[in-house]
Design a protein around this motif. Structure first.
Motif, PDB file in Angstrom:
ATOM      1  N   GLU A 141      23.473  11.950  19.269  1.00  0.00           N
ATOM      2  CA  GLU A 141      24.695  11.449  19.912  1.00  0.00           C
ATOM      3  C   GLU A 141      24.940  12.151  21.239  1.00  0.00           C
ATOM      4  OE1 GLU A 141      26.628   9.106  19.478  1.00  0.00           O
ATOM      5  OE2 GLU A 141      26.677   8.480  17.383  1.00  0.00           O
ATOM      6  N   LYS A 142      24.688  13.474  21.278  1.00  0.00           N
ATOM      7  CA  LYS A 142      24.876  14.232  22.520  1.00  0.00           C
ATOM      8  C   LYS A 142      23.911  13.739  23.592  1.00  0.00           C
ATOM      9  CE  LYS A 142      24.944  18.927  24.395  1.00  0.00           C
ATOM     10  NZ  LYS A 142      24.753  20.370  24.089  1.00  0.00           N
ATOM     11  N   SER A 143      22.650  13.495  23.203  1.00  0.00           N
ATOM     12  CA  SER A 143      21.668  12.981  24.158  1.00  0.00           C
ATOM     13  C   SER A 143      22.085  11.618  24.679  1.00  0.00           C
ATOM     14  CB  SER A 143      20.286  12.896  23.491  1.00  0.00           C
ATOM     15  OG  SER A 143      19.848  14.173  23.081  1.00  0.00           O
ATOM     16  N   LYS A 144      22.589  10.779  23.786  1.00  0.00           N
ATOM     17  CA  LYS A 144      23.024   9.447  24.193  1.00  0.00           C
ATOM     18  C   LYS A 144      24.171   9.545  25.203  1.00  0.00           C
ATOM     19  CE  LYS A 144      24.765   5.076  22.334  1.00  0.00           C
ATOM     20  NZ  LYS A 144      25.205   4.354  21.131  1.00  0.00           N
ATOM     21  N   THR A 145      25.109  10.473  24.949  1.00  0.00           N
ATOM     22  CA  THR A 145      26.235  10.654  25.874  1.00  0.00           C
ATOM     23  C   THR A 145      25.754  11.133  27.239  1.00  0.00           C
ATOM     24  OG1 THR A 145      27.713  11.188  24.022  1.00  0.00           O
ATOM     25  CG2 THR A 145      28.413  11.871  26.220  1.00  0.00           C
ATOM     26  N   GLN A 146      24.792  12.070  27.248  1.00  0.00           N
ATOM     27  CA  GLN A 146      24.268  12.579  28.515  1.00  0.00           C
ATOM     28  C   GLN A 146      23.568  11.481  29.307  1.00  0.00           C
ATOM     29  OE1 GLN A 146      21.857  15.807  27.076  1.00  0.00           O
ATOM     30  NE2 GLN A 146      23.522  17.292  27.167  1.00  0.00           N
ATOM     31  N   ILE A 147      22.795  10.645  28.626  1.00  0.00           N
ATOM     32  CA  ILE A 147      22.112   9.539  29.301  1.00  0.00           C
ATOM     33  C   ILE A 147      23.137   8.567  29.861  1.00  0.00           C
ATOM     34  CG2 ILE A 147      20.555   7.574  28.971  1.00  0.00           C
ATOM     35  CD1 ILE A 147      19.151   9.238  26.816  1.00  0.00           C
ATOM     36  N   PHE A 148      24.194   8.313  29.084  1.00  0.00           N
ATOM     37  CA  PHE A 148      25.226   7.388  29.562  1.00  0.00           C
ATOM     38  C   PHE A 148      25.938   7.963  30.788  1.00  0.00           C
ATOM     39  CE2 PHE A 148      27.836   3.754  29.072  1.00  0.00           C
ATOM     40  CZ  PHE A 148      29.111   4.131  29.475  1.00  0.00           C
ATOM     41  N   ASP A 149      26.130   9.303  30.825  1.00  0.00           N
ATOM     42  CA  ASP A 149      26.736   9.930  31.996  1.00  0.00           C
ATOM     43  C   ASP A 149      25.844   9.739  33.233  1.00  0.00           C
ATOM     44  OD1 ASP A 149      28.106  12.767  30.159  1.00  0.00           O
ATOM     45  OD2 ASP A 149      28.895  10.751  30.507  1.00  0.00           O
ATOM     46  N   ILE A 150      24.526   9.851  33.032  1.00  0.00           N
ATOM     47  CA  ILE A 150      23.591   9.625  34.131  1.00  0.00           C
ATOM     48  C   ILE A 150      23.700   8.185  34.614  1.00  0.00           C
ATOM     49  CG2 ILE A 150      21.137   9.494  34.743  1.00  0.00           C
ATOM     50  CD1 ILE A 150      20.675  11.817  32.769  1.00  0.00           C
ATOM     51  N   TYR A 151      23.799   7.262  33.662  1.00  0.00           N
ATOM     52  CA  TYR A 151      23.939   5.838  34.009  1.00  0.00           C
ATOM     53  C   TYR A 151      25.217   5.603  34.819  1.00  0.00           C
ATOM     54  CZ  TYR A 151      25.691   1.118  33.157  1.00  0.00           C
ATOM     55  OH  TYR A 151      26.237  -0.128  33.312  1.00  0.00           O
ATOM     56  N   GLU A 152      26.323   6.218  34.400  1.00  0.00           N
ATOM     57  CA  GLU A 152      27.587   6.045  35.101  1.00  0.00           C
ATOM     58  C   GLU A 152      27.508   6.605  36.520  1.00  0.00           C
ATOM     59  OE1 GLU A 152      30.882   4.760  34.232  1.00  0.00           O
ATOM     60  OE2 GLU A 152      29.432   3.642  33.062  1.00  0.00           O
ATOM     61  N   ALA A 153      26.866   7.790  36.653  1.00  0.00           N
ATOM     62  CA  ALA A 153      26.745   8.402  37.980  1.00  0.00           C
ATOM     63  C   ALA A 153      25.896   7.527  38.901  1.00  0.00           C
ATOM     64  CB  ALA A 153      26.126   9.796  37.858  1.00  0.00           C
ATOM     65  N   ALA A 154      24.806   7.008  38.366  1.00  0.00           N
ATOM     66  CA  ALA A 154      23.941   6.134  39.170  1.00  0.00           C
ATOM     67  C   ALA A 154      24.672   4.850  39.557  1.00  0.00           C
ATOM     68  CB  ALA A 154      22.666   5.806  38.401  1.00  0.00           C
ATOM     69  N   ARG A 155      25.463   4.305  38.615  1.00  0.00           N
ATOM     70  CA  ARG A 155      26.197   3.079  38.904  1.00  0.00           C
ATOM     71  C   ARG A 155      27.237   3.317  39.996  1.00  0.00           C
ATOM     72  NH1 ARG A 155      30.791   1.128  37.934  1.00  0.00           N
ATOM     73  NH2 ARG A 155      31.396   2.867  36.599  1.00  0.00           N
ATOM     74  N   GLU A 156      27.938   4.462  39.919  1.00  0.00           N
ATOM     75  CA  GLU A 156      28.937   4.779  40.936  1.00  0.00           C
ATOM     76  C   GLU A 156      28.286   4.939  42.310  1.00  0.00           C
ATOM     77  OE1 GLU A 156      31.986   7.122  37.881  1.00  0.00           O
ATOM     78  OE2 GLU A 156      31.008   8.197  39.522  1.00  0.00           O
ATOM     79  N   GLU A 157      27.131   5.619  42.346  1.00  0.00           N
ATOM     80  CA  GLU A 157      26.416   5.780  43.604  1.00  0.00           C
ATOM     81  C   GLU A 157      25.952   4.428  44.138  1.00  0.00           C
ATOM     82  OE1 GLU A 157      24.681   7.728  46.867  1.00  0.00           O
ATOM     83  OE2 GLU A 157      26.164   8.352  45.378  1.00  0.00           O
ATOM     84  N   MET A 158      25.524   3.536  43.241  1.00  0.00           N
ATOM     85  CA  MET A 158      25.092   2.199  43.647  1.00  0.00           C
ATOM     86  C   MET A 158      26.252   1.437  44.290  1.00  0.00           C
ATOM     87  SD  MET A 158      23.424  -0.852  41.321  1.00  0.00           S
ATOM     88  CE  MET A 158      24.973  -1.157  40.461  1.00  0.00           C
ATOM     89  N   GLU A 159      27.446   1.536  43.696  1.00  0.00           N
ATOM     90  CA  GLU A 159      28.618   0.850  44.259  1.00  0.00           C
ATOM     91  C   GLU A 159      28.975   1.428  45.619  1.00  0.00           C
ATOM     92  OE1 GLU A 159      30.060  -1.827  43.140  1.00  0.00           O
ATOM     93  OE2 GLU A 159      28.612  -1.850  41.503  1.00  0.00           O
TER      94      GLU A 159
END
Length: 377
Positions: free
Chosen positions: A21-39
């Motif tokens: 679960e912790k790994s999944k949360t960390q990956i999702f945080d990376i996804y959110e950061a990349a999405r914000e940078e993309m926007e």
């Protein structure tokens, strides 16, 4: 297998699930950061495109001024005796100044074009990163479900069947809570942002007054791309947690999935309900819906079918579902079973529900998925 100490097993189960679960949360945080940078980069692209359009307009105007000044200079040069020395000097200075300003504007135009191209390349790269991170989150979620179910099997050897089913229901509940949270975040974030971009693109289309054909073509393409992304985002929201499942139940939600499937693909769906339709326990409705949904996704993505039929049968002690298509099918379930996370997730969900799942397929004659889930008496 020898019996294991319940406390040791419980510690192993909790520790493993917590780590995943912790790994999944960390990956999702990376996804959110990349999405914000993309926007952010997407907004920069929009700004640079507007600045490029403005400088192109300025260059066009300067070119017109430069042509007029050269004509004036030619006239003065040909009739040197007709004009005063001050007029001749003014003509030369005006031509020189306009040519200098035009040269600087052209350099600025080249610089802005390079910035635009670089930003568009970066935006494309970021989009790929976001898609990969999103895919990885889904895969980790599937692995988490797989691990949870396998550990549930071990627990069932030292606990009663009822305790095992409760454990499975808790896993499903935790997964669905996570889906609801992500759906809410996506709805409030990227979906709203993309809707705003569509509006701004339409405003830009009305404001740009130079190179109209090219500007409108680019803006229309941008608008259609954003609308497509917006539609996909809303589809993701529905896939994560359809609200109709909580409010109306299994059958209305499946009907909506089939209607959406009909709108976006060439597959013609039909549904038939047998027995007396009724609401089921929440974890049964969720699990059964996800199995049907995954089967329909497989039909849409891989089966190359023209029609799909869904039959749901409500009985006093059991609920069953059949999903059939007229697609190309496959020779053996073994050819896809070990590699498909979708099929793996379907089997793990049905195991947690204590039911049965069978897949039958024949090359060129379609595929049938049979699901049966027992109900509490």
């Amino acid at each position: 297998m020898k019996n294991l100490d319940a406390k040791v097993l419980d510690k192993i189960v909790k520790g493993t699930i917590a780590a995943v679960e912790k790994s999944k949360t960390q990956i999702f945080d990376i996804y959110e950061a990349a999405r914000e940078e993309m926007e952010k980069v997407r907004k920069d692209v929009e700004r640079i495109k507007q600045e490029t359009a403005d400088i192109i307009f300025k260059v066009d105007e300067l070119e017109k001024r430069e042509r007029r000044s050269r004509l004036r200079l030619m006239e003065v040069s040909r009739n040197f005796g007709k004009y005063a020395e001050a007029d001749v000097k003014a003509a030369y200075e005006d031509t020189s100044n306009v040519q200098l300003e035009l040269a600087m504007a052209r350099l600025q135009e080249q610089s802005l074009r390079r910035q635009r191209d670089d930003l568009e390349l970066r935006l494309k790269t970021l989009k790929g990163t976001v898609e990969k991170a999103e895919s990885l989150v889904s895969q980790v979620g599937a692995v988490l479900g797989y691990l949870g179910s396998q550990m549930g099997i071990v627990v069932s050897q030292i606990e009663s069947l009822q305790a095992s089913q409760m454990f499975g229901a808790k896993i499903i509940k935790a997964q669905e809570e996570e889906r609801r949270r992500v759906a809410r975040e996506i709805h409030d974030g990227p979906a709203q942002a993309m809707a705003n971009i569509v509006f701004r693109a339409e405003v830009c289309e009305r404001l740009i007054e130079t190179d109209i054909a090219r500007a409108k073509t680019e803006l229309k393409d941008l608008r259609e791309q954003v609308r497509a992304a917006l539609g996909e985002t809303r589809k993701i929201i529905f896939d994560l947690r359809p609200m109709t499942l909580d409010d109306l139940g299994l059958v209305p939600t499946v009907r909506r999935v089939l209607e959406t499937m009909k709108e976006r693909s060439k597959v013609y769906p039909e549904i038939k309900v047998l027995g007396e339709e009724k609401r089921l326990d929440s974890h049964i409705e969720i699990g059964l819906f996800r199995i049907i949904q995954e089967a329909l996704n497989n039909v849409e993505k891989h089966a190359k079918a023209t029609s799909v039929w869904v039959r749901i049968d409500f009985r006093p002690s059991v609920v069953s579902a059949v999903i059939e298509d007229d697609g190309e099918g496959f020779a053996s379930i073994d050819t896809v079973g070990n590699e498909s996370f979708g099929l793996m997730g379907m089997r793990e969900r049905i195991n947690l529900l204590g039911g049965d799942l069978n897949v039958k397929s024949e090359q060129g004659k379609g595929t049938s998925v049979f699901v049966t889930v027992p109900l509490k008496q």
